[in-house]
Design a protein around this motif. Sequence first.
Motif, PDB file in Angstrom:
ATOM      1  N   ASN A  12      31.563  24.987  40.289  1.00 64.04           N
ATOM      2  CA  ASN A  12      31.752  26.499  39.519  1.00 64.04           C
ATOM      3  C   ASN A  12      33.726  26.645  39.951  1.00 64.04           C
ATOM      4  N   GLU A  13      34.194  25.945  39.591  1.00 67.51           N
ATOM      5  CA  GLU A  13      35.199  25.124  39.875  1.00 67.51           C
ATOM      6  C   GLU A  13      35.914  25.738  38.551  1.00 67.51           C
ATOM      7  N   TYR A  14      36.374  25.836  37.433  1.00 65.43           N
ATOM      8  CA  TYR A  14      37.075  27.309  36.908  1.00 65.43           C
ATOM      9  C   TYR A  14      36.303  28.485  36.991  1.00 65.43           C
ATOM     10  N   ARG A  15      34.885  28.583  37.607  1.00 60.92           N
ATOM     11  CA  ARG A  15      35.421  29.723  37.970  1.00 60.92           C
ATOM     12  C   ARG A  15      35.950  30.592  38.792  1.00 60.92           C
ATOM     13  N   ILE A  16      36.138  29.893  40.128  1.00 64.66           N
ATOM     14  CA  ILE A  16      37.107  29.617  41.231  1.00 64.66           C
ATOM     15  C   ILE A  16      38.160  30.257  41.044  1.00 64.66           C
ATOM     16  N   VAL A  17      38.410  29.341  39.941  1.00 59.59           N
ATOM     17  CA  VAL A  17      40.642  29.169  39.589  1.00 59.59           C
ATOM     18  C   VAL A  17      40.537  30.602  38.280  1.00 59.59           C
ATOM     19  N   MET A  18      39.261  30.963  37.920  1.00 61.84           N
ATOM     20  CA  MET A  18      39.322  32.216  37.849  1.00 61.84           C
ATOM     21  C   MET A  18      39.606  33.223  37.862  1.00 61.84           C
ATOM     22  N   ILE A  19      38.797  33.292  39.040  1.00 59.53           N
ATOM     23  CA  ILE A  19      38.464  34.760  39.561  1.00 59.53           C
ATOM     24  C   ILE A  19      40.001  35.073  40.915  1.00 59.53           C
ATOM     25  N   THR A  20      40.671  33.538  41.334  1.00 57.11           N
ATOM     26  CA  THR A  20      41.556  33.504  41.799  1.00 57.11           C
ATOM     27  C   THR A  20      42.850  35.013  40.692  1.00 57.11           C
ATOM     28  N   GLY A  21      42.893  33.996  39.743  1.00 51.70           N
ATOM     29  CA  GLY A  21      43.855  34.812  38.608  1.00 51.70           C
ATOM     30  C   GLY A  21      43.427  36.111  38.497  1.00 51.70           C
ATOM     31  N   LEU A  22      41.746  36.841  38.430  1.00 57.64           N
ATOM     32  CA  LEU A  22      41.143  37.968  37.957  1.00 57.64           C
ATOM     33  C   LEU A  22      41.639  38.941  39.345  1.00 57.64           C
ATOM     34  N   ALA A  23      41.710  38.296  40.448  1.00 55.16           N
ATOM     35  CA  ALA A  23      41.732  38.878  41.938  1.00 55.16           C
ATOM     36  C   ALA A  23      43.020  39.461  41.744  1.00 55.16           C
ATOM     37  N   ILE A  24      44.210  38.744  41.516  1.00 51.36           N
ATOM     38  CA  ILE A  24      45.737  39.466  41.152  1.00 51.36           C
ATOM     39  C   ILE A  24      45.364  40.298  40.309  1.00 51.36           C
ATOM     40  N   ILE A  25      45.123  40.432  39.235  1.00 53.48           N
ATOM     41  CA  ILE A  25      44.590  41.808  38.215  1.00 53.48           C
ATOM     42  C   ILE A  25      44.487  42.682  39.315  1.00 53.48           C
ATOM     43  N   MET A  26      43.049  42.786  39.413  1.00 55.66           N
ATOM     44  CA  MET A  26      42.252  43.802  40.011  1.00 55.66           C
ATOM     45  C   MET A  26      42.584  44.106  41.191  1.00 55.66           C
ATOM     46  N   LEU A  27      43.458  43.832  42.511  1.00 58.33           N
ATOM     47  CA  LEU A  27      43.572  43.860  43.296  1.00 58.33           C
ATOM     48  C   LEU A  27      45.207  45.144  43.471  1.00 58.33           C
ATOM     49  N   GLY A  28      45.664  44.892  41.581  1.00 58.88           N
ATOM     50  CA  GLY A  28      46.896  45.513  41.418  1.00 58.88           C
ATOM     51  C   GLY A  28      46.632  46.957  40.553  1.00 58.88           C
ATOM     52  N   GLY A  29      44.743  47.345  40.445  1.00 56.48           N
ATOM     53  CA  GLY A  29      44.782  48.359  40.323  1.00 56.48           C
ATOM     54  C   GLY A  29      43.951  48.410  38.502  1.00 56.48           C
ATOM     55  N   GLU A  30      44.081  46.991  38.415  1.00 59.41           N
ATOM     56  CA  GLU A  30      43.546  46.860  36.190  1.00 59.41           C
ATOM     57  C   GLU A  30      42.762  45.876  36.494  1.00 59.41           C
ATOM     58  N   ILE A  31      42.119  45.762  35.132  1.00 60.46           N
ATOM     59  CA  ILE A  31      41.113  44.611  34.839  1.00 60.46           C
ATOM     60  C   ILE A  31      41.500  43.497  33.847  1.00 60.46           C
ATOM     61  N   ASP A  32      40.440  42.749  33.902  1.00 56.07           N
ATOM     62  CA  ASP A  32      40.852  41.828  32.623  1.00 56.07           C
ATOM     63  C   ASP A  32      40.029  41.616  31.625  1.00 56.07           C
ATOM     64  N   LEU A  33      38.796  41.997  30.487  1.00 56.53           N
ATOM     65  CA  LEU A  33      38.023  41.853  30.063  1.00 56.53           C
ATOM     66  C   LEU A  33      38.154  41.004  29.312  1.00 56.53           C
ATOM     67  N   SER A  34      39.331  39.765  28.842  1.00 56.17           N
ATOM     68  CA  SER A  34      39.621  39.584  27.936  1.00 56.17           C
ATOM     69  C   SER A  34      39.013  37.924  28.263  1.00 56.17           C
ATOM     70  N   LEU A  35      40.055  37.365  30.258  1.00 52.84           N
ATOM     71  CA  LEU A  35      39.685  36.158  30.124  1.00 52.84           C
ATOM     72  C   LEU A  35      38.817  34.760  30.351  1.00 52.84           C
ATOM     73  N   GLY A  36      37.975  35.254  29.996  1.00 48.02           N
ATOM     74  CA  GLY A  36      36.748  34.414  29.382  1.00 48.02           C
ATOM     75  C   GLY A  36      36.828  33.702  28.282  1.00 48.02           C
ATOM     76  N   TYR A  37      37.252  34.503  27.566  1.00 48.16           N
ATOM     77  CA  TYR A  37      37.694  34.423  26.215  1.00 48.16           C
ATOM     78  C   TYR A  37      39.091  33.774  26.204  1.00 48.16           C
ATOM     79  N   GLN A  38      39.910  33.972  27.394  1.00 53.51           N
ATOM     80  CA  GLN A  38      41.332  33.298  27.135  1.00 53.51           C
ATOM     81  C   GLN A  38      40.792  31.486  27.240  1.00 53.51           C
ATOM     82  N   ILE A  39      40.552  31.730  28.733  1.00 55.65           N
ATOM     83  CA  ILE A  39      40.510  29.848  28.881  1.00 55.65           C
ATOM     84  C   ILE A  39      38.950  29.101  27.701  1.00 55.65           C
ATOM     85  N   SER A  40      38.502  30.573  27.012  1.00 54.07           N
ATOM     86  CA  SER A  40      37.682  29.100  26.208  1.00 54.07           C
ATOM     87  C   SER A  40      38.626  29.290  24.930  1.00 54.07           C
TER      88      SER A  40
END
Length: 205
Positions: free
Chosen positions: A37-65
């Motif tokens: 789950n290394e890449y998932r944890i790295v992805m979640i740390t980035g997503l956490a910044i967005i979500m803690l700022g009150g937004e959401i990013d549904l495209s993150l998985g496709y960005q990684i792809s």
Amino acid sequence: LGDVYKRQILLILVAVFTVLNPNFLSPFNLYNFLMQNEYRIVMITGLAIIMLGGEIDLSLGYQISLVGILIGKLLTADVPVPICILIGLAAGCCCGLLNGFLIAGLNLSSVIVTLITQKLFQGISYLLSKGMTYSDFPEPIMSISGMKGSTMPAGHIIMILSILFLEGMFCFTILGKNILSMGYDEQVLPVSYTHLRAHETLSDL
């Protein structure tokens, strides 16, 4: 639920799983969990910044792809590994900046924007890969990824650095505290409208 209740629920769940399977908390099992789950944890740390700022990013998985496919194509073309990595990082930043511009610059809904860019990144990925997989990695990539049995794969280091960066950002930087404030209420931020949108764009980046 308060933080205390959340911690209690987490401890109860860990205790239940440990009773059901005594190997649940074994070092080997925890190591396997992190490896898978290394890449998932790295992805979640980035997503956490967005979500803690009150937004959401549904495209993150496709960005990684998209970034992964782009790096694979460059490696196939015999581009040096460091340049491939730099181009991949630049492509990921461009994806984040596109989302940030549409959300913060044009004041659009993050859900709608990232649903659209999700399909955009998916389409570009299909165009680049033509539906083919890539597995013929060069030796340097095999070594730093741990596929050749290196004692400290790059994924471990990146994961640890990502967690430390997230912790340090929200605990010790003004930017992190402002992003947290945005998640609670934008009106309490002592910054101008321009700075507010800049914070939103940076969180997407």
